[in-house]
Write a protein that holds these residues in place. Structure first.
Motif, PDB file in Angstrom:
ATOM      1  N   TYR A 620      47.526  53.860  34.360  1.00 55.81           N
ATOM      2  CA  TYR A 620      46.944  52.510  34.352  1.00 55.81           C
ATOM      3  C   TYR A 620      47.621  51.642  35.407  1.00 55.81           C
ATOM      4  O   TYR A 620      46.951  50.873  36.111  1.00 55.81           O
ATOM      5  CB  TYR A 620      47.086  51.894  32.966  1.00 55.81           C
ATOM      6  N   GLN A 621      48.945  51.768  35.504  1.00 56.31           N
ATOM      7  CA  GLN A 621      49.668  51.009  36.525  1.00 56.31           C
ATOM      8  C   GLN A 621      49.154  51.358  37.920  1.00 56.31           C
ATOM      9  O   GLN A 621      48.964  50.477  38.767  1.00 56.31           O
ATOM     10  CB  GLN A 621      51.163  51.310  36.426  1.00 56.31           C
ATOM     11  N   ARG A 622      48.924  52.651  38.164  1.00 56.60           N
ATOM     12  CA  ARG A 622      48.453  53.090  39.479  1.00 56.60           C
ATOM     13  C   ARG A 622      47.043  52.563  39.753  1.00 56.60           C
ATOM     14  O   ARG A 622      46.745  52.130  40.875  1.00 56.60           O
ATOM     15  CB  ARG A 622      48.476  54.615  39.549  1.00 56.60           C
ATOM     16  N   LEU A 623      46.169  52.585  38.740  1.00 61.68           N
ATOM     17  CA  LEU A 623      44.801  52.074  38.919  1.00 61.68           C
ATOM     18  C   LEU A 623      44.814  50.586  39.244  1.00 61.68           C
ATOM     19  O   LEU A 623      44.082  50.114  40.116  1.00 61.68           O
ATOM     20  CB  LEU A 623      43.982  52.327  37.648  1.00 61.68           C
ATOM     21  N   VAL A 624      45.663  49.843  38.522  1.00 60.54           N
ATOM     22  CA  VAL A 624      45.759  48.402  38.779  1.00 60.54           C
ATOM     23  C   VAL A 624      46.310  48.142  40.175  1.00 60.54           C
ATOM     24  O   VAL A 624      45.812  47.274  40.903  1.00 60.54           O
ATOM     25  CB  VAL A 624      46.650  47.728  37.708  1.00 60.54           C
TER      26      VAL A 624
END
Length: 633
Positions: A620-624
């Motif tokens: 999720y951090q990478r997508l954001v």
């Protein structure tokens, strides 16, 4: 398990194919003709009537020669001519009724078959369309049924008439002269052999011809559908060449079919008239020798020509009947396909009603074990209403066209009633698959999907889907006006309700600016609207449906910033108090979701709110982070 899935996928386009390889498959049409047996019976009466009268012309010829010409009697000549004229008038009247009745039945049966095929096709499971092209299906509904219309209304009638005339003429031949009749009949085996041999070839080529024409239609439809892409890449010449190749392939198969029919017809003509020539030699010798009258020979020649013309017609019509057999085979294939998504055999639960309606389902019935467990649960619940709560319980699913690749694998996820669940993840993570399983377009191979703790397989599929409204990323609009496309969500809605839904979707203003307002025709797939306008029409449709469960597949992706703000307000109002599942690509749209499920390669990676996932979920951090970078470029 995957082996089972594979066998299912490979059998989709082949399942239930008729095993009949002859004209016998035409008997499948009887069930469509049976409702009109009264008209068919009347047509048969007219057919027998005209055939009998036609055969009686031979008697008039005998009188004309033996009494009119031989006896030099004008009175007998006049009587013979009057008899022939009377018979001719009666034949024309009978032919009118026969042709009208048979042709009208052909039109009606063709329409009924077309309707039956369409009604069946729209109930089939979506995986059927993964392996069967829409162009081929449309060809069967249109081209093949039109061919049957011609066959039933014309060729079939001609075949019956010719067969009846042939039998009657042979009987009259025996009654006139047995010796000459045997000469004629000696040629019959030589006629039947080419009919059987070449008829089989014609039927095979007829099926190939119809399949190739379906390919032509499918290719043309695809090119036209994506015309902007074709022209954008300047591939017009390439498409012309490819389409030309498809057309030439269809032409070559059609040419071979016509060639086989031509050989069949010409061969029958040579054999038949050779037999008649031999008969005339023997008969003429008998007349000269005085053992046979000229009238008998004239009548015999008439009946022999009737036999010859009937056999010639039969050989020609046989080619048409072979084509009809190919068309029937293709149509029956569709009608015999069974949908994989079916309603429960016993007592389906009516959504919106008390669960106590399900108590009549027996634990010992043939339902799956997971469904039997639901029955016990339903028995213990007497007054609770069905909750709009969705759960995926240990769900594993493979698409039939991709049996070796799991779309979801042991996935467990719950969307609570009245809450918003967002689904995020890279492409191919299984987000859209969950929507399709929830709407029961497919059933999982393992696990179950529940609504209100009840397996959705216990509901009528149509009733289940009525509880949901989908707003897809690429909205589906129909070739109709604005009003029809919005009211598709609730066909019984009033004009005022349609307009109110459009206002809530912030579509009313641009609709009024269209040439004819709500009556404006949108073109195929809504081509006359912009992407944002099409999206707002789809949102208005969902608003009008007023569902219990809302499915949003990035519903604001095609909107500009101002429209997105207004539509998001409308969606916030629509989502209030409803269970909502959102597929999100722009993470800014789901920051305030009650829960966010992070998926990857069909598996659940993590669940939480926006803030907690930023702290605990690397994906999720990478997508954001990736989206933040793209927004600041």
């Amino acid at each position: 398990m995957q082996d089972n899935v594979a066998s299912e996928s490979t059998g989709i386009s082949q399942e239930h194919k008729p095993e009949k390889k002859s004209l016998g498959i035409l008997f499948e049409l009887i069930k469509f003709i049976q409702p009109y047996k009264g008209r068919v019976a009347a047509a048969l009466v007219a057919l027998i009537f005209t055939a009998s009268l036609t055969l009686s012309v031979g008697h008039g010829i005998r009188i004309l020669i033996d009494q009119g010409f031989t006896e030099q009697s004008l009175e007998d000549l006049g009587s013979a001519i009057q008899f022939i004229l009377l018979v001719t008038v009666l034949i024309s009247i009978g032919t009118f009724f026969r042709f009208y009745l048979v042709s009208s039945v052909g039109e009606r049966v063709s329409a009924d078959i077309r309707l039956a095929v369409f009604n069946h096709v729209i109930t089939l499971h979506p995986s059927y369309f993964e392996t069967n092209g829409s162009g081929d299906i449309m060809s069967r509904i249109t081209t093949d049924t039109t061919l049957l219309q011609s066959i039933i209304g014309s060729s079939f009638s001609m075949a019956m008439r010719s067969a009846l005339m042939c039998i009657g003429a042979i009987i009259m031949l025996f009654a006139t002269n047995i010796k000459l009749t045997l000469i004629v009949l000696a040629s019959v085996p030589f006629i039947l052999i080419p009919i059987l041999v070449y008829g089989r070839r014609v039927r095979t080529l007829s099926r190939k011809s119809q399949d190739s024409m379906a390919d032509v239609g499918s290719y043309a439809g695809e090119a036209i559908e994506h015309i902007k892409t074709v022209q954008s890449y300047s591939n017009e010449e390439q498409e012309k060449a490819s389409f030309s190749a498809e057309v030439e392939k269809a032409y070559e198969i059609g040419r071979q079919r016509v060639k086989q029919r031509a050989i069949l017809i010409s061969g029958v003509i040579i054999i038949v008239f050779s037999a008649i020539s031999g008969m005339l030699w023997v008969g003429g010798s008998d007349v000269i020798n005085g053992t046979m009258s000229g009238g008998d020979l004239g009548a015999f020649v008439f009946y022999a020509i009737m036999v010859a013309s009937s056999l010639g017609t039969i050989s020609e019509v046989l080619g048409e009947l072979q084509r009809a057999a190919g068309a029937t085979e293709r149509l029956i294939e569709i009608l015999q396909v069974e949908s994989h998504i079916i309603a429960p055999v016993q007592n389906p639960i009516s959504l919106g009603s008390d669960l106590t309606q399900a108590t009549s389902i027996k634990v010992g019935s043939s339902q799956p074990s997971s469904i039997k467990a639901d029955s016990n649960q339903a028995n213990s619940t007497e007054t609770n209403q069905l909750k709009a709560e969705v759960a995926f319980e240990d769900v594993t699913f493979h698409y039939p066209s991709r049996p070796d690749q799991a779309a979801t694998e042991h996935l467990a996820l719950k969307a609570e009633e009245g809450k918003v669940l967002a689904l995020v993840g890279p492409s191919g993570a299984g987000k859209t698959t969950l929507f399709e399983l929830l709407q029961r377009f497919y059933d999982p191979q393992l696990g179950r999907v529940t609504l209100g703790d009840i397996d959705i397989r216990r509901f009528e599929p149509n009733e289940l889907r009525k509880q949901m409204a989908l707003v897809p990323q690429q909205p589906a609009l129909f070739s109709n006006d604005v009003y029809h496309n919005i009211s598709y969500g609730s066909p019984e809605a009033t004009n005022e309700q349609v307009i109110e839904a459009a206002k809530k979707a912030h579509a009313h203003e641009f609709i009024l600016n269209l040439p004819e307002g709500y009556d404006s025709f949108l073109g195929e797939r809504g081509v006359r609207l912009s992407g944002g306008q099409r999206q707002r029409i789809a949102i208005a449709r969902a608003i009008l449906k007023d569902p219990n469960i809302l499915l949003l597949d990035e519903a604001t992706s095609a909107l500009d910033s101002e429209s997105e703000h207004h539509v998001q307000q409308a969606l916030d109002e629509l989502m209030r108090g409803r269970t909502t599942l959102i597929i999100a690509h722009r993470l800014s749209t789901i920051k305030h979701a009650d829960q966010i499920a992070v998926l990857d390669q069909g598996k659940l990676v993590d669940v939480g709110d926006h803030q907690s996932l930023l702290e605990t979920c690397e994906l999720y951090q990478r997508l954001v982070e990736l989206q933040f970078k793209s927004m600041n470029r």
